[in-house]
Design an enzyme around this catalytic site. Structure first.
Site, mmCIF file in Angstrom:
data_model
loop_
_atom_site.group_PDB
_atom_site.id
_atom_site.type_symbol
_atom_site.label_atom_id
_atom_site.label_comp_id
_atom_site.label_asym_id
_atom_site.label_seq_id
_atom_site.Cartn_x
_atom_site.Cartn_y
_atom_site.Cartn_z
ATOM 1 N N SER A 159 17.352 -49.125 -9.206
ATOM 2 C CA SER A 159 18.709 -49.679 -9.158
ATOM 3 C C SER A 159 19.660 -48.576 -8.666
ATOM 4 O O SER A 159 19.247 -47.739 -7.854
ATOM 5 C CB SER A 159 19.098 -50.207 -10.539
ATOM 6 O OG SER A 159 20.354 -50.824 -10.471
ATOM 7 N N TYR A 179 26.138 -55.007 -1.838
ATOM 8 C CA TYR A 179 25.077 -54.092 -2.306
ATOM 9 C C TYR A 179 25.271 -53.752 -3.796
ATOM 10 O O TYR A 179 24.324 -53.895 -4.582
ATOM 11 C CB TYR A 179 25.038 -52.846 -1.411
ATOM 12 C CG TYR A 179 24.090 -51.786 -1.892
ATOM 13 C CD1 TYR A 179 22.711 -51.988 -1.850
ATOM 14 C CD2 TYR A 179 24.566 -50.573 -2.416
ATOM 15 C CE1 TYR A 179 21.835 -51.012 -2.318
ATOM 16 C CE2 TYR A 179 23.703 -49.607 -2.878
ATOM 17 C CZ TYR A 179 22.336 -49.830 -2.826
ATOM 18 O OH TYR A 179 21.468 -48.864 -3.299
ATOM 19 N N LYS A 206 22.702 -54.601 -7.031
ATOM 20 C CA LYS A 206 22.198 -53.600 -7.993
ATOM 21 C C LYS A 206 22.616 -53.974 -9.415
ATOM 22 O O LYS A 206 21.887 -53.713 -10.372
ATOM 23 C CB LYS A 206 22.704 -52.198 -7.598
ATOM 24 C CG LYS A 206 22.122 -51.716 -6.270
ATOM 25 C CD LYS A 206 20.656 -51.351 -6.378
ATOM 26 C CE LYS A 206 19.807 -51.730 -5.217
ATOM 27 N NZ LYS A 206 18.397 -51.385 -5.354
HETATM 28 N N1 LIG Z 1 19.894 -43.452 -1.031
HETATM 29 C C1 LIG Z 1 20.708 -43.592 -2.060
HETATM 30 O O1 LIG Z 1 21.731 -42.899 -2.172
HETATM 31 C C2 LIG Z 1 20.393 -44.587 -3.127
HETATM 32 C C3 LIG Z 1 21.169 -44.563 -4.297
HETATM 33 C C4 LIG Z 1 20.891 -45.473 -5.301
HETATM 34 C C5 LIG Z 1 19.847 -46.372 -5.146
HETATM 35 N N2 LIG Z 1 19.110 -46.381 -4.000
HETATM 36 C C6 LIG Z 1 18.020 -47.349 -3.898
HETATM 37 O O2 LIG Z 1 16.846 -46.684 -3.500
HETATM 38 C C7 LIG Z 1 15.958 -47.600 -2.884
HETATM 39 C C8 LIG Z 1 15.395 -46.986 -1.622
HETATM 40 O O3 LIG Z 1 16.436 -46.848 -0.688
HETATM 41 P P1 LIG Z 1 16.599 -45.591 0.282
HETATM 42 O O4 LIG Z 1 17.908 -45.005 -0.034
HETATM 43 O O5 LIG Z 1 15.401 -44.747 0.288
HETATM 44 O O6 LIG Z 1 16.780 -46.359 1.674
HETATM 45 P P2 LIG Z 1 15.874 -46.393 3.002
HETATM 46 O O7 LIG Z 1 15.615 -45.026 3.469
HETATM 47 O O8 LIG Z 1 16.586 -47.335 3.910
HETATM 48 O O9 LIG Z 1 14.519 -47.043 2.496
HETATM 49 C C9 LIG Z 1 14.463 -48.402 2.168
HETATM 50 C C10 LIG Z 1 13.035 -48.868 2.222
HETATM 51 O O10 LIG Z 1 13.016 -50.271 1.902
HETATM 52 C C11 LIG Z 1 12.281 -50.931 2.928
HETATM 53 N N3 LIG Z 1 12.685 -52.319 3.133
HETATM 54 C C12 LIG Z 1 13.871 -52.784 3.571
HETATM 55 N N4 LIG Z 1 13.806 -54.115 3.712
HETATM 56 C C13 LIG Z 1 12.557 -54.485 3.366
HETATM 57 C C14 LIG Z 1 11.872 -55.705 3.322
HETATM 58 N N5 LIG Z 1 12.454 -56.855 3.709
HETATM 59 N N6 LIG Z 1 10.593 -55.722 2.911
HETATM 60 C C15 LIG Z 1 9.982 -54.584 2.544
HETATM 61 N N7 LIG Z 1 10.559 -53.387 2.578
HETATM 62 C C16 LIG Z 1 11.835 -53.346 2.987
HETATM 63 C C17 LIG Z 1 12.554 -50.123 4.184
HETATM 64 O O11 LIG Z 1 11.604 -50.440 5.179
HETATM 65 P P3 LIG Z 1 11.994 -50.380 6.764
HETATM 66 O O12 LIG Z 1 12.033 -48.930 7.122
HETATM 67 O O13 LIG Z 1 10.915 -51.146 7.422
HETATM 68 O O14 LIG Z 1 13.339 -51.039 6.876
HETATM 69 C C18 LIG Z 1 12.420 -48.723 3.624
HETATM 70 O O15 LIG Z 1 11.076 -48.385 3.508
HETATM 71 C C19 LIG Z 1 16.769 -48.877 -2.658
HETATM 72 O O16 LIG Z 1 16.431 -49.824 -3.660
HETATM 73 C C20 LIG Z 1 18.194 -48.417 -2.849
HETATM 74 O O17 LIG Z 1 19.025 -49.460 -3.292
HETATM 75 C C21 LIG Z 1 19.371 -45.513 -2.994
#
Ligand SMILES: NC(=O)c1ccc[n+]([C@@H]2O[C@H](COP(=O)([O-])OP(=O)(O)OC[C@H]3O[C@@H](n4cnc5c(N)ncnc54)[C@H](OP(=O)(O)O)[C@@H]3O)[C@@H](O)[C@H]2O)c1
Length: 322
Positions: A162, A195, A199
């Protein structure tokens, strides 16, 4: 205040334990936090690591990179197709995963932060990917997780990634008769808050369903990785994208540092069940005031009742798996 303190002064620690002999599934692990969490898990030692990804090609590239950097045996890592934008794909994946001899961790990390309204499977895409498909997969896998808990006398972990942004909204869509239907109305959709809303929905649903898993041996927890460098903002445009990139430049955690929090939740014990983890530790103090308020509890029950109906339409009886 808690947010800035964590970003500037806290470096989450990686758990010391190994995952040797365990089977770990990480969704969305071709890039970003999921990939770095997978790399940490490979470095710590793992029996089988499944990269559940939308694109097999990107998943294979990630696997090569993880193998090269960790020197883990290539046969330890498998790349499986999973598209959370398709309920059939989620069902196919769950069927395949349910045939595994064991699953110790299902780390549900995949997510999107869509700027533009788009329907996927009849619902707004952020809601489909981050909420409906995420919990569809969870419910489809619960019977397997319960089974392996008994069979191996273990506590499998079901982890939902989350975010602290759950606290940036109190879900204004709750004022409508049906929350999920309201979220699907393009003309009224506030994509700026979508978004955070997704969450918040995750937090509400975990708090509602985790108590129903008590006594099954399955641990369900959720976490906030903090603001981290990743591909999450890849679709942002306009002024906001410049502001967001600047903010990340100033305060974001390195992806591999943020990813440690995912590994902490994957390694956590019964104390984390139903709980919110922050900086790699159980910390219910970081759950938003709205979630804990009377209105938040009422909203949580409504969200769960509506999500239950949606999930049972996709897969009849699936929420009975609890
Ligand atoms: N980065 C932050 O600051 C942050 C903070 C709080 C929470 N989060 C959470 O962390 C998690 C990972 O995000 P991230 O920051 O690492 O972002 P990211 O680099 O964009 O990674 C997201 C991942 O989810 C995959 N994805 C997206 N749509 C999908 C679908 N329809 N089916 C299967 N996989 C899918 C993407 O695959 P593709 O490459 O193929 O699109 C990618 O592997 C998310 O739940 C996000 O909400 C992130």
């Amino acid at each position: 205040m808690g947010f800035l303190y964590s970003q500037f002064f806290v470096t989450p620690k990686l758990p010391k334990r190994s995952f040797a002999g365990e089977t770990i599934i990480v969704t969305g692990s071709n890039i970003g936090l999921g990939k770095e969490a997978a790399r940490h898990i490979a470095s710590l030692g793992v029996g089988k690591l499944i990269l559940a990804v939308r694109s097999i090609q990107k998943g294979e590239e990630a696997k090569r990179d993880i193998v090269n950097t960790t020197k883990v045996d290539a046969s330890t890592i498998e790349v499986w197709q999973l598209d959370l934008g398709s309920f059939e794909s989620v069902k196919d994946f769950a069927k395949r995963a349910s045939a595994l001899p064991r699953i110790d961790v299902l780390l549900e990390n995949a997510g999107i932060a869509a700027e533009k309204f788009q329907l996927m499977e009849g619902h707004e895409s952020t809601v489909t990917v981050n909420v409906i498909s995420t919990f569809l997969l969870a419910f489809l896998m619960v019977p397997k997780l319960k089974e392996v808990s008994k069979q191996y006398n273990i506590q499998p972990r079901l982890v939902i990634v989350s975010s602290e942004v759950h606290g940036y909204t109190d879900l204004p869509e709750r004022k409508a008769d049906k929350i999920f239907e309201e979220l699907d109305v393009q003309s009224r959709a506030d994509m700026g808050s979508r978004y955070p809303v997704s969450k918040l929905l995750e937090v509400l649903v975990v708090r509602e369903i985790a108590p129903k898993l008590e006594g099954t041996g399955v641990i369900m927890n959720m976490l906030n990785p903090g603001l981290c460098h990743s591909g999450l903002s890849r679709d942002y445009t306009g002024l906001f994208s410049y502001f967001f990139e600047f903010m990340k430049f100033c305060i974001a955690r390195r992806t591999d540092v943020g990813a440690r929090t995912l590994v902490c939740s994957a390694a956590a014990g019964g104390e984390s069940h139903g709980k919110y983890m922050h900086d790699g530790l159980v910390n219910e103090g970081e759950v938003s005031k709205f979630v804990k308020s009377e209105e938040g509890v009422k909203t949580r029950q409504r969200v769960w009742a509506e999500l239950k109906d949606i999930l049972n339409k996709i897969e009849p009886g699936v929420t009975g798996n609890l």
